[in-house]
Design a protein around this motif. Structure first.
Motif, PDB file in Angstrom:
ATOM      1  N   THR A   1       4.138   5.042   4.496  1.00  0.00           N
ATOM      2  CA  THR A   1       3.699   6.444   4.707  1.00  0.00           C
ATOM      3  C   THR A   1       4.725   7.160   5.574  1.00  0.00           C
ATOM      4  O   THR A   1       5.621   6.538   6.141  1.00  0.00           O
ATOM      5  CB  THR A   1       2.354   6.563   5.459  1.00  0.00           C
ATOM      6  OG1 THR A   1       2.613   6.397   6.868  1.00  0.00           O
ATOM      7  CG2 THR A   1       1.326   5.577   5.004  1.00  0.00           C
TER       8      THR A   1
ATOM      9  N   ASP B   1       0.885  -1.176   0.000  1.00  0.00           N
ATOM     10  CA  ASP B   1       0.000   0.000   0.000  1.00  0.00           C
ATOM     11  C   ASP B   1       0.915   1.216   0.000  1.00  0.00           C
ATOM     12  O   ASP B   1       1.609   1.477   0.976  1.00  0.00           O
ATOM     13  CB  ASP B   1      -0.874  -0.105   1.264  1.00  0.00           C
ATOM     14  CG  ASP B   1      -1.764   1.096   1.542  1.00  0.00           C
ATOM     15  OD1 ASP B   1      -1.331   2.244   1.325  1.00  0.00           O
ATOM     16  OD2 ASP B   1      -2.896   0.875   2.022  1.00  0.00           O
TER      17      ASP B   1
ATOM     18  N   ASN C   1      -4.118  12.028  -1.838  1.00  0.00           N
ATOM     19  CA  ASN C   1      -5.478  12.418  -1.512  1.00  0.00           C
ATOM     20  C   ASN C   1      -6.097  13.179  -2.671  1.00  0.00           C
ATOM     21  O   ASN C   1      -5.493  14.113  -3.194  1.00  0.00           O
ATOM     22  CB  ASN C   1      -5.469  13.274  -0.251  1.00  0.00           C
ATOM     23  CG  ASN C   1      -4.896  12.502   0.917  1.00  0.00           C
ATOM     24  OD1 ASN C   1      -5.183  11.307   1.078  1.00  0.00           O
ATOM     25  ND2 ASN C   1      -4.051  13.135   1.710  1.00  0.00           N
TER      26      ASN C   1
ATOM     27  N   PHE D   1      -1.175   3.628  12.523  1.00  0.00           N
ATOM     28  CA  PHE D   1      -1.024   2.208  12.174  1.00  0.00           C
ATOM     29  C   PHE D   1      -0.890   1.319  13.409  1.00  0.00           C
ATOM     30  O   PHE D   1      -1.381   0.198  13.416  1.00  0.00           O
ATOM     31  CB  PHE D   1       0.116   2.013  11.173  1.00  0.00           C
ATOM     32  CG  PHE D   1      -0.266   2.459   9.787  1.00  0.00           C
ATOM     33  CD1 PHE D   1      -1.194   1.745   9.045  1.00  0.00           C
ATOM     34  CD2 PHE D   1       0.250   3.628   9.245  1.00  0.00           C
ATOM     35  CE1 PHE D   1      -1.588   2.170   7.779  1.00  0.00           C
ATOM     36  CE2 PHE D   1      -0.135   4.059   7.980  1.00  0.00           C
ATOM     37  CZ  PHE D   1      -1.055   3.326   7.248  1.00  0.00           C
TER      38      PHE D   1
ATOM     39  N   HIS E   1       4.364  12.546  -0.942  1.00  0.00           N
ATOM     40  CA  HIS E   1       3.754  11.455  -1.711  1.00  0.00           C
ATOM     41  C   HIS E   1       4.723  10.907  -2.738  1.00  0.00           C
ATOM     42  O   HIS E   1       4.682   9.723  -3.075  1.00  0.00           O
ATOM     43  CB  HIS E   1       2.470  11.932  -2.404  1.00  0.00           C
ATOM     44  CG  HIS E   1       1.324  12.068  -1.455  1.00  0.00           C
ATOM     45  ND1 HIS E   1       0.607  13.220  -1.313  1.00  0.00           N
ATOM     46  CD2 HIS E   1       0.793  11.186  -0.582  1.00  0.00           C
ATOM     47  CE1 HIS E   1      -0.319  13.039  -0.393  1.00  0.00           C
ATOM     48  NE2 HIS E   1      -0.229  11.812   0.066  1.00  0.00           N
TER      49      HIS E   1
HETATM   50  N1  ARG Z   1      -3.893   9.074   1.856  1.00  0.00           N
HETATM   51  C1  ARG Z   1      -3.006   9.026   2.988  1.00  0.00           C
HETATM   52  C2  ARG Z   1      -2.169  10.295   3.042  1.00  0.00           C
HETATM   53  O1  ARG Z   1      -1.972  10.930   2.044  1.00  0.00           O
HETATM   54  C3  ARG Z   1      -2.088   7.851   2.964  1.00  0.00           C
HETATM   55  C4  ARG Z   1      -2.753   6.506   2.999  1.00  0.00           C
HETATM   56  C5  ARG Z   1      -1.842   5.434   3.466  1.00  0.00           C
HETATM   57  N2  ARG Z   1      -2.419   4.135   3.443  1.00  0.00           N
HETATM   58  C6  ARG Z   1      -3.323   3.668   4.298  1.00  0.00           C
HETATM   59  N3  ARG Z   1      -3.768   2.470   4.163  1.00  0.00           N
HETATM   60  N4  ARG Z   1      -3.754   4.413   5.319  1.00  0.00           N
HETATM   61  O2  ARG Z   1      -1.681  10.653   4.093  1.00  0.00           O
END
Ligand code: ARG
Length: 568
Positions: free
Chosen positions: A335, A122, A127, A343, A136
């Motif tokens: 991340t 992942d 976003n 997490f 990112h």
């Molecule tokens: N969209 C989130 C961000 O930009 C990261 C997602 C990471 N993955 C997850 N399964 N939470 O911070």
């Protein structure tokens, strides 16, 4: 090669002591000091198992190995027992022959350890309606590299782009869009306009808090399937994806799944039921939470007061779904460091639900990226777009080519490989957790630990090969026993272990540093040894070595997601 030595040791242990260790591999070391042999086995752990002194064990093994050598094509030139270590010296000619053959014959560095196993990865996961920023970019590059590394080891990798495409922010965006924008502007300006609206909403809501209620109401409409709300949301999503795709194309990055947060929204009610049945859910001020006091963590929020799902619960639902769908052996989440608590909470919740595979979930955190030195040109203020950085890297690389090699053909494509490669390498050449200082002079330096340096080395090796006659006929590899050539062969021999080590530690820098060290050594060889104008036999064997080195440089760089141009 290492495998043969391991077998030899395993047989010896069986013959002398009647024992078989499942993990001999983990004991065999490759000494950095060449005087301690090519492989070494410390006998200290064995001493405990066998209730004998390490010194005696090393001696007994040594005698046995020397005795058995004839059965092994005289692979070993000498075995020595030194202070509880068994040091094995491989016959140089034999070693060279084996490694060079391996490099050319097989998909060198690959392995079967992952066969039949699946890893979910992942990463990237930007976003919707927000810019694809430099952070990112890091998760994208790290995840891409880890995916390539694990694939090389035989794993089936499921590359998941878990889009941030659900949440109250879309309510805000809808309100802002309706009040302060229109279709034409959004179509023209894309994410830039969506981002402007999002920021504007924040400012306006400070003095006008009812806006938040409006936004919440729109989000609730989304959660209830309201058509107008969903079609606006889908439109914002499509616009964002077009922009993200541009970045992925520049990097040649692909995903197997773009299933994002929105997909899990309607899976949360079932999760709530399961949590209730398992007596894990507590009501707190109208919201549903899992209490994590016993684990020194704040509670894990599952649903908000209005019953809507949140980041945590969507992540739990996603993990359950992925386990069921892909039967993964591991699931990695790449991340920034700031999501560590998130997490920990999510993994703990899954563990409390009684799923023992919770221990197969790994958060792979990375440090911050900051821009040092010169200012980077951005489209707007201090918002850094990954795309701008990549474009600027390419244009700087193009300038460098114009300066250094203006006659090069296909300058733009080469500049893309150099510029983008430089950014990738800079991000991946240190431990993930370390912060990254982005300075153009360092990133695009042609000397030092950078992609352009390695790419230049690769281009140099390609140029030698272009100048050498085709079809080398019989090659006498024993010509490569001189110390610098041998050192280079030994470096090549390390590659399979390097790939495994990077995978086990989730650290692409291990490969980046290896590619750099190999290039360094190659350049030393290039400067110290004659190649094209050496005597015929030596020339042929050195050309084979050059060919082997270029292959491994290119392969290791490809595991980072970097292409090497043939000329530069
Ligand atoms: N969209 C989130 C961000 O930009 C990261 C997602 C990471 N993955 C997850 N399964 N939470 O911070």
């Amino acid at each position: 090669m290492k495998q043969k030595v391991i077998h030899l040791i395993e047989h010896s242990l069986q013959d002398i002591y009647g024992i078989s260790l499942p993990d001999t591999e983990n004991y065999v070391e490759i000494p950095t000091n060449i005087e301690l042999g090519d492989f070494s086995l410390p006998c200290f752990t064995l001493a405990k198992t066998l209730k004998k002194s390490p010194k005696v064990i090393a001696e007994e093994l040594c005698n046995h190995v020397n005795y058995q050598n004839n059965d092994n094509d005289n692979m070993i030139s000498e075995a020595k027992a030194v202070n509880g270590y068994l040091n094995i010296f491989i016959d140089r000619a034999y070693f060279i022959e084996q490694i060079i053959t391996d490099v050319f014959n097989t998909s060198y560095g690959s392995s079967e350890i992952g066969n039949g196993k699946t890893i979910c990865m992942d990463y990237s996961s930007p976003n919707i309606a927000k810019n694809f920023h430099i952070g990112h970019l890091r998760t994208t590059l790290i995840g891409n590299s880890l995916a390539k590394i694990y694939s090389k080891l035989g794993y089936k990798v499921v590359r998941i782009n878990y889009l941030g495409d659900w949440g109250t922010q879309f309510g805000k965006l809808i309100v802002a869009y309706k009040k302060w924008s229109n279709k034409k502007i959004v179509e023209e300006k894309g994410i830039e306009e969506l981002l402007r609206l999002y920021i504007l909403f924040g400012k306006e809501a400070e003095s006008n808090p009812e806006l938040n209620d409006e936004a919440r109401a729109w989000f609730t409409k989304m959660e209830h399937g309201n058509e107008e709300a969903l079609s606006l949301w889908q439109w914002f999503k499509d616009i964002s994806l077009i922009e993200f795709d541009r970045v992925y194309k520049m990097l040649h990055i692909e995903f197997d799944s773009y299933v994002g947060e929105s997909f899990y929204m309607d899976k949360v009610p079932a999760l709530v039921t399961e949590l209730k049945n398992k007596k894990l859910l507590v009501e707190s001020q109208g919201a549903n939470i899992i209490n994590l006091d016993d684990f020194g963590m704040p509670p894990c929020l599952i649903t908000k007061k209005d019953g809507s799902s949140i980041y945590h619960s969507r992540d739990i639902a996603a993990a359950l779904y992925r386990k069921q769908t892909y039967h993964f052996e591991k699931c990695l989440y790449v991340t920034g460091m700031e999501q560590r608590l998130h997490f920990s909470q999510v993994f703990k919740a899954i563990e409390l639900m009684g799923y023992e595979w919770a221990s197969d979930l790994y958060h792979i955190p990375y440090g911050l990226v900051s821009m040092g030195g010169e200012k980077l040109s951005t489209r707007k203020g201090n918002v850094l777009y990954a795309e701008d950085i990549l474009n600027e890297a390419v244009s700087r690389a193009l300038n460098a080519i114009e300066e250094k090699n203006p006659d090069l053909h296909d300058k733009l494509n080469t500049a893309k490989k150099i510029g983008i490669g430089a950014v990738i390498f800079h991000d991946l050449s240190n431990q993930l957790i370390r912060d990254v200082q982005f300075k153009w002079d360092e990133v695009l330096n042609f000397d030092g630990m950078t992609a352009p340096y390695i790419q230049y080395t690769y281009a140099r090796s390609k140029s030698i090969l272009r100048k050498s006659p085709n079809g080398n006929g019989d090659v006498d590899l024993t010509c490569l026993t001189d110390s610098i050539s041998y050192e280079l062969v030994k470096k090549l021999a390390l590659y399979p272990d390097i790939v495994k080590d990077a995978a086990v530690k989730f650290e692409p820098y291990i490969i980046a540093r290896y590619a750099y060290a190999l290039s360094n050594l190659f350049n030393k060889f290039y400067h110290e040894c004659r190649i094209l104008n050496a005597d015929d036999n030596i020339k042929k064997s050195r050309i084979v070595l050059v060919d082997a080195v270029q292959k491994v440089i290119c392969d290791s760089m490809s595991l980072l997601g970097i292409e090497c141009p043939e000329e530069m």
